[in-house]
Design an enzyme around this catalytic site. Structure first.
Site, mmCIF file in Angstrom:
data_model
loop_
_atom_site.group_PDB
_atom_site.id
_atom_site.type_symbol
_atom_site.label_atom_id
_atom_site.label_comp_id
_atom_site.label_asym_id
_atom_site.label_seq_id
_atom_site.Cartn_x
_atom_site.Cartn_y
_atom_site.Cartn_z
ATOM 1 N N GLU A 93 0.808 -1.221 0.000
ATOM 2 C CA GLU A 93 0.000 0.000 0.000
ATOM 3 C C GLU A 93 0.841 1.271 0.000
ATOM 4 O O GLU A 93 0.585 2.170 -0.808
ATOM 5 C CB GLU A 93 -0.997 -0.014 1.159
ATOM 6 C CG GLU A 93 -2.169 -0.993 0.979
ATOM 7 C CD GLU A 93 -1.856 -2.414 1.360
ATOM 8 O OE1 GLU A 93 -0.722 -2.661 1.820
ATOM 9 O OE2 GLU A 93 -2.723 -3.300 1.215
ATOM 10 N N HIS A 126 -10.993 -4.081 9.860
ATOM 11 C CA HIS A 126 -11.633 -4.047 8.541
ATOM 12 C C HIS A 126 -13.000 -3.371 8.607
ATOM 13 O O HIS A 126 -13.880 -3.683 7.813
ATOM 14 C CB HIS A 126 -11.807 -5.467 7.985
ATOM 15 C CG HIS A 126 -10.583 -6.026 7.327
ATOM 16 N ND1 HIS A 126 -9.422 -6.241 8.005
ATOM 17 C CD2 HIS A 126 -10.342 -6.409 6.043
ATOM 18 C CE1 HIS A 126 -8.513 -6.755 7.175
ATOM 19 N NE2 HIS A 126 -9.045 -6.861 5.981
HETATM 20 C C1 LIG Z 1 -2.328 -4.463 4.472
HETATM 21 C C2 LIG Z 1 -3.332 -5.341 3.850
HETATM 22 N N1 LIG Z 1 -3.506 -5.281 2.523
HETATM 23 C C3 LIG Z 1 -4.417 -6.069 1.923
HETATM 24 C C4 LIG Z 1 -5.182 -6.933 2.651
HETATM 25 C C5 LIG Z 1 -6.225 -7.812 1.963
HETATM 26 N N2 LIG Z 1 -5.713 -9.178 1.940
HETATM 27 C C6 LIG Z 1 -6.037 -10.075 2.885
HETATM 28 S S1 LIG Z 1 -5.260 -11.528 2.689
HETATM 29 C C7 LIG Z 1 -4.483 -10.978 1.297
HETATM 30 C C8 LIG Z 1 -3.553 -11.874 0.558
HETATM 31 C C9 LIG Z 1 -2.424 -12.342 1.416
HETATM 32 O O1 LIG Z 1 -1.612 -13.199 0.684
HETATM 33 P P1 LIG Z 1 -0.521 -14.053 1.423
HETATM 34 O O2 LIG Z 1 0.297 -13.163 2.292
HETATM 35 O O3 LIG Z 1 0.198 -14.839 0.401
HETATM 36 O O4 LIG Z 1 -1.323 -14.987 2.429
HETATM 37 P P2 LIG Z 1 -2.353 -16.154 2.050
HETATM 38 O O5 LIG Z 1 -3.707 -15.538 2.006
HETATM 39 O O6 LIG Z 1 -1.938 -16.721 0.751
HETATM 40 O O7 LIG Z 1 -2.222 -17.107 3.162
HETATM 41 C C10 LIG Z 1 -4.842 -9.672 1.018
HETATM 42 C C11 LIG Z 1 -4.337 -8.897 -0.119
HETATM 43 C C12 LIG Z 1 -4.991 -6.938 4.037
HETATM 44 N N3 LIG Z 1 -5.733 -7.711 4.839
HETATM 45 N N4 LIG Z 1 -4.054 -6.165 4.605
#
Ligand SMILES: Cc1ncc(C[n+]2csc(CCOP(=O)(O)OP(=O)(O)O)c2C)c(N)n1
Ligand SMILES: Cc1ncc(C[n+]2csc(CCOP(=O)(O)OP(=O)(O)O)c2C)c(N)n1
Ligand SMILES: [Mg+2]
Ligand SMILES: [Mg+2]
Lengths: 325, 331, 331, 325
Positions: free
Chosen positions: C60, C129
């Site tokens: 971000e 959230h």
């Molecule tokens: C700072 C932030 N940006 C975006 C999100 C939305 N979001 C939640 S999970 C996710 C993907 C995370 O990917 P990863 O770190 O690979 O974890 P996984 O879900 O694959 O376990 C996103 C973009 C968030 N919760 N927090």
């Protein structure tokens, strides 16, 4: 020292620009010591070959982002003394109408996107400028200047990742002057700075930042490659700041020795080195260079005198430029 | 009583609390040998060593995050954020993490940390080194916010903050570090949420934070000569806010000006004014007036910067108008 | 007139402006093929390609920084920030950079960017959230802040935002994406700083932002049956704020409630209430009352979360009290 | 598959914990499908060997930080079904009294510092926990779990730098499940993830995250080294999530194929693989393992039934726990 070239004009301009930066800073420091300058300022003296070596490889369409130690970048990217000193003193004719001061000084018309008082604050801006170039099909390149201390800002890794993923025409120029304020770089930077860029798939280079030709040659190559879509790149430039972190940082022995300062100033000064080279190569005589120095000194003192007399912005300006039309 | 500077008062508070509690430590940029650019921490590393006075890289989000984790697991970090303007860099760690962890864990985890930072313009430092951002933090439930107005206040509030089991942000005015005030040798604490009536008066209440307390006191001194008696109140902490004292004063004086160095709109003065309007409405003889910094980025030029912050003269002018019953605002 | 959802309205606004201006582009997480988790952007990548609808890593601060730089050099980025709560991560780029660059450069540089994000609780998404953080942004001079209250508003305000030469933050209520409203086929823009009088009335003014407009309208409908006529006003943008319309209404009704889903303390309602108190003081028959979200992190449990936000019933109750002349607050 | 060990009890506990996670998730998914669960949730199914392999190398004094996909870490670090399901349904008896829900679930008494709904949000917390251990002379280790997508957060590089500079007892465990929401990792991560850690001077390892013994062995070694002051370390664990990004992410073909999902489930399932190994090595019989599965299934359904009946927190709790005393 890099090998000789035939382009006399370019060389003399590089010399001139380095001397202009040194001269600007000497005058700025004097203004501070004479209590004529509001606030504080961070001197670029000692690092001239970095800004000049890089900016001389750029066109006016190319962009740079600068730092709190930004006078050198500003001069190197084509600014005039008059508007710069006016800005330093908070006068209306300054590049930012006195609203920015030393930490935000920039000749915007030459592609300087601004000095930044947030360490690392312009890394996103530089990368975004490169994204814009790619998006709009423009072939300019953006150089992002920042210090060794700024490599501790996570933002750098976020934007390098995107620059690498999208092959953006941006060059990250890390001015490693060995210190982050009053702390040695090795105490606050683990591992290797260039390896950090490489880990994101970015080609990284280390260069002697006191050798203006070496800096310039490397930058020319990388700028050309950026224009061909081969960016981004990362350069770590080994350099040194002669003054304290800012003009008020006078007693520095607790974090660096006088011997260390002396050896950088006496053995590696970028202007002295380049001057010796110019004379040795027959590109200019000592007299010609002295004359150039004198002319620059005169320019500077005239600009200082002008700025001291110049008007402050009218009070009504305080409300102007909060929002653009 | 001896007089010491605000800087010394902060230094003493830290030293005393670090002696008392071995789980406390300081984390920030150039806090050790350099003692910060403001030299507020000079001498602490000599007494407590580099294990407890820790120089960090320029990684504000990172070291703020470390402080949260250390606080959650049994230490009491005291974070030094060099300029209040950098609070924008650590908002996630402060507001999404530190402020919410106690609540989100159903009370199981605590985050006893102190963030010391500063505020205040007119230092010719331009837009990114002059902000007074206390309103942003005060808006987020779960953080406490203290605003010391003198060396005495700075010491007592900081000691209380260090012993508090919640995240506390202290905004010190960077122009007041060399200001002296009487500070007792003996230990004392200043409780949070208890406003300080600096001067009693019957005509108008001036509620002011941090350096604006001096501004209000100067205005009050001027006005006293004209026969207008100001009550000057320093809330000390804006979260928690000692509403009762403020309201009681306004019920007595029927007029109030609220003064804070943050931007006026959506700022601290709006909150305090709103509470007075809500809770002392029927006692008010005039609108509660807010005086904050202008809603402009702080300009570098001295010719402009000085216009942006409330001055004793402006406060006195406004007080005169309110006391004269001028319908200054209503059209 | 056809009815479309708020989500469709946003999508249309983006498509229209992207067709009109080739320098516009979208930047954010999962904005392309996925069309965001809320599916608001579905179809745009098919029309504009991945060069102009750009999926970013979860960075971000980084992509917000890119947007600032792109905006300064001739493009018009539209940033998609998946949850309003993540604004804490980008505050430095938004508030220290984007908001100040025009000013710090003496008017030489512009930052025409739009940050689309959301707000709103009761989606059972817990404390990180569910926040409504508009007050934080509104406090910083140099940014404009829009709060659409329907599909119609969302489209018109977004189109205006994209054409504005300043950083604009739009907070969409994430619970309203599927809400339908009449939206003309023809192009229209909604100017900033012009409040919308949604319902005229003479007894009390309800000033409400975003989803709270619906809450106010429901309260007004209930109260109308009891003979209390509410004027309901949607400011549309809180920066700039159409103070004149709000003040004129309160001068007419003599009473007001301000409703916003951000935390109440140091929030949006405080600013609006303060301005009314300052500028319509002599017309008020009762204190201006603020109704914001409770000053607590938003809890997950439905049993608790629903208590944190203003409801039509609570607004109606408060309006009744004010109209009855109960001295509800003063002790 | 790593080589055999004689510690039957440990192996059976690892198996049990993996099955408990899978069972918990199956029940949670069912609660969602039956519209009994408020909000959304992110399933850990498929990644069990990561959480279990790591947490079984830790003591109760060691800390972990968890993520939005945190049920697995929570179970693996010693939580009970009953308090977990209560939390998932927003009930008073939940670990967080219903205030946290799926995205903040944690049995704090077993050293789980919390799931985090900000991607990367706990990287500072984990590193700070390790700093506290060093400062107070405690010998516990902290493991920071995060996804491949989270490597895009600059915070990681800031805290790795400090952890490396100060030799903190922290292990960064990157659960690389190939996706960040609906996007493939390779589209959002340039270069090499382990090289990024190495550039900060941190020893980094890559391990098959579907092999619980490999994960556990490596972690045991690194935990021991952390306790001797040799930290930090970085582990990239190759794994896969079986469900969508969250329970509502049903139609996934636009970002990953059914074939890909099938091959991970059928060829590399961590539970199936470990079960085969246990039987093959004579550590347990199929019948014994089936009995264990059945017992866990029963535990889970009882806990679900309990949670469904359990009370919501009283309305007065809304104001509680904003501030600690
Ligand atoms: C700072 C932030 N940006 C975006 C999100 C939305 N979001 C939640 S999970 C996710 C993907 C995370 O990917 P990863 O770190 O690979 O974890 P996984 O879900 O694959 O376990 C996103 C973009 C968030 N919760 N927090
Ligand atoms: C985000 C942020 N943190 C801290 C500072 C205070 N500060 C100004 S310059 C500086 C040191 C910068 O070091 P480096 O990047 O190496 O640049 P140099 O001064 O050596 O040119 C610091 C810590 C700042 N301006 N911004
Ligand atoms: Mg440096
Ligand atoms: Mg992933």
């Amino acid at each position: 020292m890099a090998k000789a070239k035939t382009n006399t004009e370019d060389y003399l301009r590089m010399y001139r620009q380095m001397v202009r930066i040194r001269t600007f800073e000497d005058n700025a420091n004097q203004l501070y010591l004479n209590a004529k300058m509001p606030g504080l300022t961070h001197m670029y003296s000692g690092e001239e070959a970095v800004a000049v070596g890089i900016c001389e490889a750029l066109t006016d369409d190319d962009r740079i982002t600068s730092t709190h130690r930004g006078h050198g970048h500003c001069v190197a990217k084509g600014a005039n003394f008059k508007e710069m000193f006016c800005e330093l003193l908070g006068k209306e004719e300054g590049y930012c109408r006195g609203k920015g001061g030393s930490m935000h000084i920039a000749d915007q018309s030459h592609g300087n996107l601004g000095a930044n008082a947030i360490v690392g604050g312009s890394m996103g801006i530089a990368t975004g400028s490169a994204l814009r170039a790619k998006l709009l099909g423009q072939d300019d390149v953006t150089v992002c200047f920042f210090g060794d201390g700024a490599t501790a800002q996570g933002l750098l890794y976020e934007v390098m990742n995107m620059a690498a993923l999208w092959n953006l025409p941006v060059i990250y120029a890390c001015e490693n002057n060995g210190y982050s304020e009053y702390t040695k770089t090795e105490e606050i930077a683990a591992g290797s700075i260039t390896a950090r860029a490489e880990a994101f798939g970015i080609e990284a280079f280390k260069v002697d930042g006191q050798d203006v030709l070496a800096v310039n040659e490397l930058t020319q190559k990388l700028v050309a490659r950026c224009r061909k879509g081969e960016g981004p790149f990362f350069i770590e430039l080994e350099t040194y700041r002669y003054h304290g972190h800012h003009v008020g940082d006078i007693n520095r022995e607790y974090y660096r020795t006088k011997d260390e300062e002396k050896s950088w100033k006496e053995d590696r000064d970028p202007i002295v080195r380049f001057r010796g080279y110019l004379v040795e190569q027959g590109i200019a005589t000592e007299d010609e260079l002295e004359a150039m120095n004198a002319e620059i000194a005169k320019d500077a003192s005239e600009a200082v005198a002008y700025a001291e007399q110049a008007a402050y912005p009218d009070g009504s300006e305080v409300n102007m430029h909060v929002y653009a039309d | 009583m001896r007089e010491i500077t605000l800087s010394q008062a902060v230094n003493e508070a830290l030293a005393e609390e670090m002696r008392r509690d071995p789980t406390t430590f300081i984390l920030g940029e150039d806090v050790a040998e350099a003692g910060t650019p403001f030299k507020v921490l000079s001498g602490l590393v000599e007494e407590f060593g580099t294990a407890r006075v820790i120089d960090t890289p320029i990684s504000e989000p990172g070291f703020m995050g470390l402080a949260v984790g250390a606080a959650m697991t049994g230490a009491r970090p005291i974070v030094d954020l060099m300029f209040g303007d950098f609070i924008f860099l650590i908002m996630d760690q402060l507001c999404n993490q530190a402020a919410k962890i106690h609540y989100m864990s159903g009370g199981k985890l605590n985050v006893p940390l102190v963030l010391r930072t500063n505020m205040g313009a007119t230092r010719r430092s331009a837009a990114q080194h002059s902000q007074s951002l206390q309103a942003l933090v005060a808006h987020i439930p779960g953080v406490k916010v203290a605003m010391p107005s003198s060396a005495y206040e700075a010491k007592g509030l900081l000691k209380t903050a260090i012993r508090d089991n919640n995240p506390v942000v202290i905004f010190e005015d960077k122009l007041m570090y060399q200001d002296k005030a009487p500070v007792p040798e003996e230990e004392y604490l200043i409780p949070f949420g208890v406003a300080n009536v600096k001067r009693e008066g019957s005509d108008i209440t001036l509620i002011a934070t941090s350096s604006m307390v001096q501004v209000a006191e100067k205005a009050a001194a001027t006005l006293a000569k004209e026969g207008i008696e100001c009550e000057v109140i320093d809330p000390r902490t804006i979260v928690p806010l000692d509403e009762a004292t403020l309201i009681a004063s306004v019920k007595k004086t029927s007029r109030a000006i609220v003064i804070d160095e943050g931007h006026q709109s959506y700022g601290v003065t709006s909150e305090i004014a709103s509470r007075l309007n809500e809770k002392a409405f029927y006692y008010l003889d005039a609108p509660v007036v807010r005086m904050g910094a202008m809603d402009v980025p702080i300009p570098f030029s001295p010719a402009l910067e000085d216009l942006t912050v409330p001055t004793p003269e402006a406060v006195a002018d406004m007080a005169r108008k309110l006391c004269a019953g001028d319908m200054i605002h209503a059209a």
